[in-house]
Design an enzyme around this catalytic site. Structure first.
Site, PDB file in Angstrom:
ATOM      1  N   ASN A  43       2.917  11.685 -24.954  1.00 44.64           N
ATOM      2  CA  ASN A  43       2.704  10.403 -25.627  1.00 44.64           C
ATOM      3  C   ASN A  43       1.631  10.579 -26.691  1.00 44.64           C
ATOM      4  O   ASN A  43       0.760  11.436 -26.559  1.00 44.64           O
ATOM      5  CB  ASN A  43       2.167   9.366 -24.639  1.00 44.64           C
ATOM      6  CG  ASN A  43       3.247   8.795 -23.747  1.00 44.64           C
ATOM      7  OD1 ASN A  43       4.424   8.774 -24.094  1.00 44.64           O
ATOM      8  ND2 ASN A  43       2.831   8.319 -22.577  1.00 44.64           N
ATOM      9  N   GLU A  78      -4.813   8.481 -22.208  1.00 43.46           N
ATOM     10  CA  GLU A  78      -4.368   8.867 -23.551  1.00 43.46           C
ATOM     11  C   GLU A  78      -4.717   7.777 -24.576  1.00 43.46           C
ATOM     12  O   GLU A  78      -4.115   7.723 -25.641  1.00 43.46           O
ATOM     13  CB  GLU A  78      -2.861   9.120 -23.547  1.00 43.46           C
ATOM     14  CG  GLU A  78      -2.481  10.330 -22.719  1.00 43.46           C
ATOM     15  CD  GLU A  78      -0.977  10.572 -22.679  1.00 43.46           C
ATOM     16  OE1 GLU A  78      -0.541  11.631 -23.143  1.00 43.46           O
ATOM     17  OE2 GLU A  78      -0.255   9.699 -22.181  1.00 43.46           O
ATOM     18  N   ASN A 112       1.075   0.600 -22.716  1.00 46.58           N
ATOM     19  CA  ASN A 112       0.134   1.402 -21.921  1.00 46.58           C
ATOM     20  C   ASN A 112      -1.240   0.745 -21.775  1.00 46.58           C
ATOM     21  O   ASN A 112      -1.699   0.541 -20.640  1.00 46.58           O
ATOM     22  CB  ASN A 112       0.052   2.826 -22.473  1.00 46.58           C
ATOM     23  CG  ASN A 112       1.364   3.580 -22.280  1.00 46.58           C
ATOM     24  OD1 ASN A 112       2.411   2.964 -22.120  1.00 46.58           O
ATOM     25  ND2 ASN A 112       1.323   4.892 -22.284  1.00 46.58           N
ATOM     26  N   LYS A 147       7.849   5.590 -30.722  1.00 45.27           N
ATOM     27  CA  LYS A 147       7.339   5.702 -29.346  1.00 45.27           C
ATOM     28  C   LYS A 147       5.886   5.228 -29.303  1.00 45.27           C
ATOM     29  O   LYS A 147       5.452   4.580 -28.345  1.00 45.27           O
ATOM     30  CB  LYS A 147       7.460   7.168 -28.884  1.00 45.27           C
ATOM     31  CG  LYS A 147       7.001   7.436 -27.456  1.00 45.27           C
ATOM     32  CD  LYS A 147       8.155   7.505 -26.491  1.00 45.27           C
ATOM     33  CE  LYS A 147       7.804   7.410 -25.029  1.00 45.27           C
ATOM     34  NZ  LYS A 147       6.957   8.436 -24.493  1.00 45.27           N
ATOM     35  N   GLY A 188       2.292  18.400 -14.276  1.00 48.32           N
ATOM     36  CA  GLY A 188       2.420  16.953 -14.484  1.00 48.32           C
ATOM     37  C   GLY A 188       3.846  16.513 -14.152  1.00 48.32           C
ATOM     38  O   GLY A 188       4.736  17.354 -13.941  1.00 48.32           O
ATOM     39  N   ASN A 245       5.103  -2.552 -15.857  1.00 49.80           N
ATOM     40  CA  ASN A 245       5.563  -2.797 -17.234  1.00 49.80           C
ATOM     41  C   ASN A 245       6.254  -4.157 -17.376  1.00 49.80           C
ATOM     42  O   ASN A 245       6.089  -4.854 -18.375  1.00 49.80           O
ATOM     43  CB  ASN A 245       6.526  -1.694 -17.676  1.00 49.80           C
ATOM     44  CG  ASN A 245       5.851  -0.332 -17.731  1.00 49.80           C
ATOM     45  OD1 ASN A 245       4.633  -0.237 -17.600  1.00 49.80           O
ATOM     46  ND2 ASN A 245       6.636   0.724 -17.910  1.00 49.80           N
ATOM     47  N   ALA A 249       8.945   9.741 -14.671  1.00 48.43           N
ATOM     48  CA  ALA A 249       8.778  10.443 -13.391  1.00 48.43           C
ATOM     49  C   ALA A 249       7.364  10.186 -12.926  1.00 48.43           C
ATOM     50  O   ALA A 249       6.462  10.009 -13.750  1.00 48.43           O
ATOM     51  CB  ALA A 249       8.997  11.937 -13.573  1.00 48.43           C
ATOM     52  N   ASN A 295       4.087   2.645 -26.751  1.00 46.64           N
ATOM     53  CA  ASN A 295       2.934   3.071 -25.952  1.00 46.64           C
ATOM     54  C   ASN A 295       1.668   2.306 -26.307  1.00 46.64           C
ATOM     55  O   ASN A 295       0.830   2.066 -25.434  1.00 46.64           O
ATOM     56  CB  ASN A 295       2.683   4.575 -26.125  1.00 46.64           C
ATOM     57  CG  ASN A 295       3.741   5.424 -25.459  1.00 46.64           C
ATOM     58  OD1 ASN A 295       4.182   6.434 -25.996  1.00 46.64           O
ATOM     59  ND2 ASN A 295       4.170   5.038 -24.273  1.00 46.64           N
ATOM     60  N   GLY A 318       1.390  23.546 -16.630  1.00 51.72           N
ATOM     61  CA  GLY A 318       0.825  22.437 -15.852  1.00 51.72           C
ATOM     62  C   GLY A 318       1.802  21.978 -14.784  1.00 51.72           C
ATOM     63  O   GLY A 318       2.914  22.502 -14.657  1.00 51.72           O
TER      64      GLY A 318
HETATM   65  O1  KPL Z   1       6.028   6.101 -22.050  1.00 50.83           O
HETATM   66  C1  KPL Z   1       5.658   5.231 -21.304  1.00 50.83           C
HETATM   67  C2  KPL Z   1       4.488   5.532 -20.439  1.00 50.83           C
HETATM   68  O2  KPL Z   1       4.370   5.002 -19.354  1.00 50.83           O
HETATM   69  O3  KPL Z   1       3.688   6.366 -20.870  1.00 50.83           O
HETATM   70  C3  KPL Z   1       6.312   3.881 -21.313  1.00 50.83           C
HETATM   71  C4  KPL Z   1       7.289   3.802 -22.472  1.00 50.83           C
HETATM   72  C5  KPL Z   1       5.304   2.820 -21.447  1.00 50.83           C
HETATM   73  C6  KPL Z   1       7.149   3.635 -20.078  1.00 50.83           C
HETATM   74  O4  KPL Z   1       6.394   3.374 -18.955  1.00 50.83           O
END
Ligand code: KPL
Length: 298
Positions: free
Chosen positions: A95, A260, A186, A178, A11, A196, A122, A182, A9
């Site tokens: 994620n 997601e 998110n 994590k 991404g 954020n 990124a 998230n 990919g």
């Molecule tokens: O992993 C992240 C995401 O944007 O998917 C966080 C931890 C929220 C950082 O932006």
């Protein structure tokens, strides 16, 4: 000649890894739908690079990084199977949860499965520009026996792409931690269309505490022990260190892409059903965000 990594990919995290490999002379190829090379700009810190990545022509491949969204992982690995060498090492990086078990069953006895959980940030301001927005770190773990017995130093090569990297025996507690971050940041940033850092505002704190309390409950039923206080502290750190960033889910919603939500909040809600628990705060957040989305975005 070093053997190339195949990055699946294009991404943001995949291109970040591929760019950093290429900059340190590690051969890397892309696996993408359009069979052509990709030219793009890579900005990292104060540096700007003109990059060109070649598309892979044919296998077999020994080293494969799959930095796709959770919902694409199983189908992508299925379609890659004929391209994998017998002793290929496959690294998932996304994620949310729920992909490791189905992918394990797809791989052969000598094909290794790994998970890399990264906090590197990124994003692509447009299709041909990648910006490294957050210098994070990565936790890597072998997830099947073939990975545990992998005879070459995968950790060293992966750390060139997603350093600093820590190798651990079991990825599960890290994935849950994590998931806690998230499952709050998110969907809330996607719902309120904010950065954020906005979540540090007083008006969100009660809801965040309820989300974390429910998370602790369901995690505990799944054998993972956390306290609300430690998660709250960690969350504030993440929100502060990524204050100017838009979360991946906010970006998905803003750009009309699939989210997601299923692999994050949906995963928590499914675990709650299995353990006969109620998660009203997560359910309400899921429902509120789902109301803003098309069914295929869930
Ligand atoms: O992993 C992240 C995401 O944007 O998917 C966080 C931890 C929220 C950082 O932006």
């Amino acid at each position: 000649m070093k053997t190339p990594w195949l990055v699946v990919g294009k991404g943001a995290i995949g291109l970040l890894a591929a760019s950093r490999w290429q900059l340190c002379q590690q051969p890397v190829l892309l696996w993408q739908k359009q069979p052509k090379s990709l030219c793009y700009r890579f900005s990292s810190g104060s540096q700007d690079y003109a990059m060109m990545l070649q598309n892979a022509q044919s296998g077999p491949f020994d080293k494969v990084l799959v930095p796709l969204k959770a919902y694409d992982v199983v189908d992508a690995v299925k379609s890659l199977l004929p391209m994998l060498s017998e002793q290929a090492q496959v690294v998932l990086c996304h994620n949310g949860m729920g992909t490791l078990e189905p992918v394990k069953t797809l791989l052969g006895p000598r094909q290794g499965l790994w998970f890399a959980s990264t906090t590197h940030g990124a994003y692509k301001p447009h299709a041909l520009h990648l910006r490294h927005t957050g210098f994070g770190s990565t936790i890597l773990a072998p997830c099947n026996q073939a990975a545990q017995h992998c005879s070459w130093n995968l950790t060293k090569e992966l750390s060139q792409a997603l350093s600093p990297l820590t190798l651990v025996d079991d990825i599960t507690p890290y994935l849950w931690r994590k998931l806690a971050m998230n499952a709050v940041i998110n969907p809330l940033t996607a719902l309120h269309n904010c950065r954020n850092g906005e979540l540090n505002k007083a008006e969100f704190q009660q809801q965040i505490k309820s989300l974390l309390a429910e998370f602790v409950l369901v995690a505990s039923a799944c054998g993972q022990s956390f306290t609300e206080g430690e998660l709250y502290q960690q969350l504030q750190q993440v929100q502060t260190s990524t204050a100017q960033n838009f979360s991946s889910m906010q970006q998905d919603v803003a750009n009309g892409r699939r989210t997601e939500l299923g692999a994050i909040t949906g995963y928590l809600l499914a675990q709650a059903v299995l353990h006969q628990l109620q998660l009203p705060a997560h359910q309400a957040l899921y429902t509120a965000l789902a109301a803003k989305l098309e069914p295929w975005q869930l």
